[in-house]
Design a protein around this motif. Structure first.
Motif, PDB file in Angstrom:
ATOM      1  N   ALA A 199       0.832  -1.209   0.000  1.00  0.00           N
ATOM      2  CA  ALA A 199       0.000   0.000   0.000  1.00  0.00           C
ATOM      3  C   ALA A 199       0.866   1.258   0.000  1.00  0.00           C
ATOM      4  CB  ALA A 199      -0.938  -0.001   1.204  1.00  0.00           C
ATOM      5  N   LEU A 200       1.949   1.225   0.758  1.00  0.00           N
ATOM      6  CA  LEU A 200       2.821   2.396   0.830  1.00  0.00           C
ATOM      7  C   LEU A 200       3.597   2.618  -0.464  1.00  0.00           C
ATOM      8  CD1 LEU A 200       4.056   1.967   4.481  1.00  0.00           C
ATOM      9  CD2 LEU A 200       2.544   3.754   3.618  1.00  0.00           C
ATOM     10  N   LEU A 201       3.845   1.554  -1.221  1.00  0.00           N
ATOM     11  CA  LEU A 201       4.559   1.682  -2.482  1.00  0.00           C
ATOM     12  C   LEU A 201       3.637   1.964  -3.664  1.00  0.00           C
ATOM     13  CD1 LEU A 201       7.218  -1.185  -2.371  1.00  0.00           C
ATOM     14  CD2 LEU A 201       7.375   1.135  -1.468  1.00  0.00           C
ATOM     15  N   ALA A 202       2.350   1.811  -3.494  1.00  0.00           N
ATOM     16  CA  ALA A 202       1.401   1.893  -4.611  1.00  0.00           C
ATOM     17  C   ALA A 202       1.545   3.174  -5.431  1.00  0.00           C
ATOM     18  CB  ALA A 202      -0.038   1.747  -4.100  1.00  0.00           C
ATOM     19  N   ASP A 203       1.710   4.298  -4.789  1.00  0.00           N
ATOM     20  CA  ASP A 203       1.827   5.579  -5.493  1.00  0.00           C
ATOM     21  C   ASP A 203       3.268   6.091  -5.542  1.00  0.00           C
ATOM     22  OD1 ASP A 203      -0.875   5.697  -6.069  1.00  0.00           O
ATOM     23  OD2 ASP A 203      -1.353   6.679  -4.167  1.00  0.00           O
ATOM     24  N   ARG A 204       4.200   5.189  -5.276  1.00  0.00           N
ATOM     25  CA  ARG A 204       5.630   5.539  -5.288  1.00  0.00           C
ATOM     26  C   ARG A 204       6.354   4.516  -6.172  1.00  0.00           C
ATOM     27  NH1 ARG A 204       3.985   6.487   0.382  1.00  0.00           N
ATOM     28  NH2 ARG A 204       4.543   8.604   0.937  1.00  0.00           N
ATOM     29  N   PRO A 205       6.298   4.668  -7.478  1.00  0.00           N
ATOM     30  CA  PRO A 205       6.795   3.637  -8.391  1.00  0.00           C
ATOM     31  C   PRO A 205       8.289   3.344  -8.287  1.00  0.00           C
ATOM     32  CG  PRO A 205       6.209   5.639  -9.580  1.00  0.00           C
ATOM     33  CD  PRO A 205       5.754   5.825  -8.170  1.00  0.00           C
ATOM     34  N   ASP A 206       9.073   4.268  -7.755  1.00  0.00           N
ATOM     35  CA  ASP A 206      10.511   4.038  -7.647  1.00  0.00           C
ATOM     36  C   ASP A 206      10.929   3.489  -6.282  1.00  0.00           C
ATOM     37  OD1 ASP A 206      10.933   4.927 -10.250  1.00  0.00           O
ATOM     38  OD2 ASP A 206      10.989   7.024  -9.585  1.00  0.00           O
ATOM     39  N   ALA A 207      10.015   3.425  -5.344  1.00  0.00           N
ATOM     40  CA  ALA A 207      10.341   2.950  -4.000  1.00  0.00           C
ATOM     41  C   ALA A 207      10.379   1.424  -3.962  1.00  0.00           C
ATOM     42  CB  ALA A 207       9.312   3.482  -3.004  1.00  0.00           C
ATOM     43  N   ARG A 208      11.133   0.914  -3.011  1.00  0.00           N
ATOM     44  CA  ARG A 208      11.266  -0.524  -2.787  1.00  0.00           C
ATOM     45  C   ARG A 208      11.032  -0.798  -1.307  1.00  0.00           C
ATOM     46  NH1 ARG A 208      10.765  -0.039  -7.320  1.00  0.00           N
ATOM     47  NH2 ARG A 208      12.065  -0.640  -9.051  1.00  0.00           N
ATOM     48  N   ALA A 209      10.707  -2.056  -0.986  1.00  0.00           N
ATOM     49  CA  ALA A 209      10.477  -2.424   0.410  1.00  0.00           C
ATOM     50  C   ALA A 209      11.041  -3.813   0.697  1.00  0.00           C
ATOM     51  CB  ALA A 209       8.981  -2.395   0.736  1.00  0.00           C
ATOM     52  N   THR A 210      11.295  -4.039   1.976  1.00  0.00           N
ATOM     53  CA  THR A 210      11.680  -5.354   2.477  1.00  0.00           C
ATOM     54  C   THR A 210      10.784  -5.673   3.656  1.00  0.00           C
ATOM     55  OG1 THR A 210      13.982  -5.081   1.794  1.00  0.00           O
ATOM     56  CG2 THR A 210      13.535  -6.731   3.497  1.00  0.00           C
ATOM     57  N   VAL A 211      10.201  -6.849   3.623  1.00  0.00           N
ATOM     58  CA  VAL A 211       9.398  -7.344   4.739  1.00  0.00           C
ATOM     59  C   VAL A 211      10.264  -8.333   5.507  1.00  0.00           C
ATOM     60  CG1 VAL A 211       7.384  -8.723   5.380  1.00  0.00           C
ATOM     61  CG2 VAL A 211       7.201  -7.027   3.558  1.00  0.00           C
ATOM     62  N   PHE A 212      10.381  -8.124   6.807  1.00  0.00           N
ATOM     63  CA  PHE A 212      11.123  -9.027   7.686  1.00  0.00           C
ATOM     64  C   PHE A 212      10.096  -9.825   8.472  1.00  0.00           C
ATOM     65  CE2 PHE A 212      13.318 -10.050  11.682  1.00  0.00           C
ATOM     66  CZ  PHE A 212      14.469 -10.655  11.186  1.00  0.00           C
ATOM     67  N   GLU A 213      10.097 -11.134   8.291  1.00  0.00           N
ATOM     68  CA  GLU A 213       9.071 -11.972   8.926  1.00  0.00           C
ATOM     69  C   GLU A 213       9.641 -13.358   9.176  1.00  0.00           C
ATOM     70  OE1 GLU A 213       6.430 -12.723  10.958  1.00  0.00           O
ATOM     71  OE2 GLU A 213       5.489 -11.062   9.875  1.00  0.00           O
ATOM     72  N   ARG A 214       9.105 -14.047  10.152  1.00  0.00           N
ATOM     73  CA  ARG A 214       9.583 -15.398  10.429  1.00  0.00           C
ATOM     74  C   ARG A 214       8.826 -16.433   9.620  1.00  0.00           C
ATOM     75  NH1 ARG A 214       7.994 -16.374  16.718  1.00  0.00           N
ATOM     76  NH2 ARG A 214       5.765 -15.992  16.561  1.00  0.00           N
ATOM     77  N   THR A 215       9.458 -17.586   9.507  1.00  0.00           N
ATOM     78  CA  THR A 215       8.843 -18.668   8.758  1.00  0.00           C
ATOM     79  C   THR A 215       7.732 -19.285   9.606  1.00  0.00           C
ATOM     80  OG1 THR A 215       9.398 -20.572   7.384  1.00  0.00           O
ATOM     81  CG2 THR A 215      10.437 -20.494   9.528  1.00  0.00           C
ATOM     82  N   PRO A 216       6.665 -19.781   9.068  1.00  0.00           N
ATOM     83  CA  PRO A 216       6.291 -19.916   7.673  1.00  0.00           C
ATOM     84  C   PRO A 216       5.533 -18.711   7.116  1.00  0.00           C
ATOM     85  CG  PRO A 216       4.712 -21.126   8.971  1.00  0.00           C
ATOM     86  CD  PRO A 216       5.728 -20.538   9.938  1.00  0.00           C
ATOM     87  N   VAL A 217       5.365 -17.660   7.926  1.00  0.00           N
ATOM     88  CA  VAL A 217       4.666 -16.469   7.442  1.00  0.00           C
ATOM     89  C   VAL A 217       5.444 -15.845   6.283  1.00  0.00           C
ATOM     90  CG1 VAL A 217       3.800 -14.177   8.056  1.00  0.00           C
ATOM     91  CG2 VAL A 217       3.566 -16.075   9.672  1.00  0.00           C
ATOM     92  N   ALA A 218       6.772 -15.855   6.368  1.00  0.00           N
ATOM     93  CA  ALA A 218       7.592 -15.306   5.289  1.00  0.00           C
ATOM     94  C   ALA A 218       7.323 -16.028   3.976  1.00  0.00           C
ATOM     95  CB  ALA A 218       9.075 -15.388   5.651  1.00  0.00           C
ATOM     96  N   ASP A 219       7.146 -17.339   4.049  1.00  0.00           N
ATOM     97  CA  ASP A 219       6.848 -18.117   2.841  1.00  0.00           C
ATOM     98  C   ASP A 219       5.495 -17.702   2.246  1.00  0.00           C
ATOM     99  OD1 ASP A 219       9.229 -19.531   3.269  1.00  0.00           O
ATOM    100  OD2 ASP A 219       8.200 -21.016   4.521  1.00  0.00           O
ATOM    101  N   ALA A 220       4.510 -17.520   3.111  1.00  0.00           N
ATOM    102  CA  ALA A 220       3.188 -17.082   2.646  1.00  0.00           C
ATOM    103  C   ALA A 220       3.279 -15.685   2.028  1.00  0.00           C
ATOM    104  CB  ALA A 220       2.184 -17.094   3.796  1.00  0.00           C
ATOM    105  N   ALA A 221       4.091 -14.814   2.631  1.00  0.00           N
ATOM    106  CA  ALA A 221       4.245 -13.455   2.104  1.00  0.00           C
ATOM    107  C   ALA A 221       4.865 -13.487   0.707  1.00  0.00           C
ATOM    108  CB  ALA A 221       5.100 -12.615   3.047  1.00  0.00           C
ATOM    109  N   ARG A 222       5.882 -14.314   0.533  1.00  0.00           N
ATOM    110  CA  ARG A 222       6.512 -14.414  -0.797  1.00  0.00           C
ATOM    111  C   ARG A 222       5.489 -14.844  -1.849  1.00  0.00           C
ATOM    112  NH1 ARG A 222      10.440 -16.725   2.455  1.00  0.00           N
ATOM    113  NH2 ARG A 222      12.266 -15.378   2.670  1.00  0.00           N
TER     114      ARG A 222
END
Length: 177
Positions: free
Chosen positions: A136-159
């Motif tokens: 949502a935060l990147l939606a109107d910012r086409p040049d921005a990038r993000a990293t989500v830090f999460e533990r497994t298995p939630v990280a797998d679901a996020a990917r």
């Protein structure tokens, strides 16, 4: 109990009570927006994840028996109260991730709209669940990038969710605790 529940739902704007029409109950616009499959703002997975909370069981008991609930909430029998300790269970983690994703579909755009004036090139979302807030935060910012830090298995679901949404090239997921 049904009258109390319907009065409450009407106060929340989820149903409309048409008293002049024999107290006819109709689904309100808010409920159509948030509790119908296919809606972009479907919150059903979020609320489904709350089913094990003691307060939900107590509310159901009040509605079934027409008896008031106790003041203090009891722990549901057989349910581990520390939900974060249960994230190692892929099924539970999937349900929680879906719940957070549903909630973020509503709150993420509101957050993004609130901070449009802040410059953003890179974002780290610690405990970012499905990555929906980052998206949502990147939606109107086409040049921005993000990293989500999460533990497994939630990280797998996020990917998986981010890839399905075409965002894997803009939002990385790092696994950790």
């Amino acid at each position: 109990p049904a009258d109390v529940l319907l009065t409450y739902l009407a106060a929340l704007g989820l149903v409309e009570r048409e008293l002049a029409d024999g107290d006819r109950i109709v689904v309100g616009e808010l409920a159509r927006r948030h509790f119908v499959a296919g809606s972009a703002f479907d919150l059903r997975p979020y609320y489904a994840s709350l089913a094990e909370r003691p307060a939900v069981g107590e509310l159901a008991a009040v509605l079934r028996t027409d008896r008031p609930a106790a003041w203090a909430s009891a722990t549901a029998a057989g349910v581990e109260p520390d939900w974060s300790g249960r994230l190692g269970d892929a099924g539970f983690a999937g349900r929680i991730t879906a719940a957070m994703d549903a909630r973020a579909a509503v709150l993420g755009p509101a957050l993004a709209a609130t901070i449009t004036d802040l410059p953003l090139a890179a974002l780290l979302d610690g405990g970012g669940s499905s990555g929906s807030y980052a998206a949502a935060l990147l939606a109107d910012r086409p040049d921005a990038r993000a990293t989500v830090f999460e533990r497994t298995p939630v990280a797998d679901a996020a990917r998986t969710l981010l890839a399905d949404r075409g965002l894997a090239d803009r939002i990385d997921v790092v696994t950790g605790d």
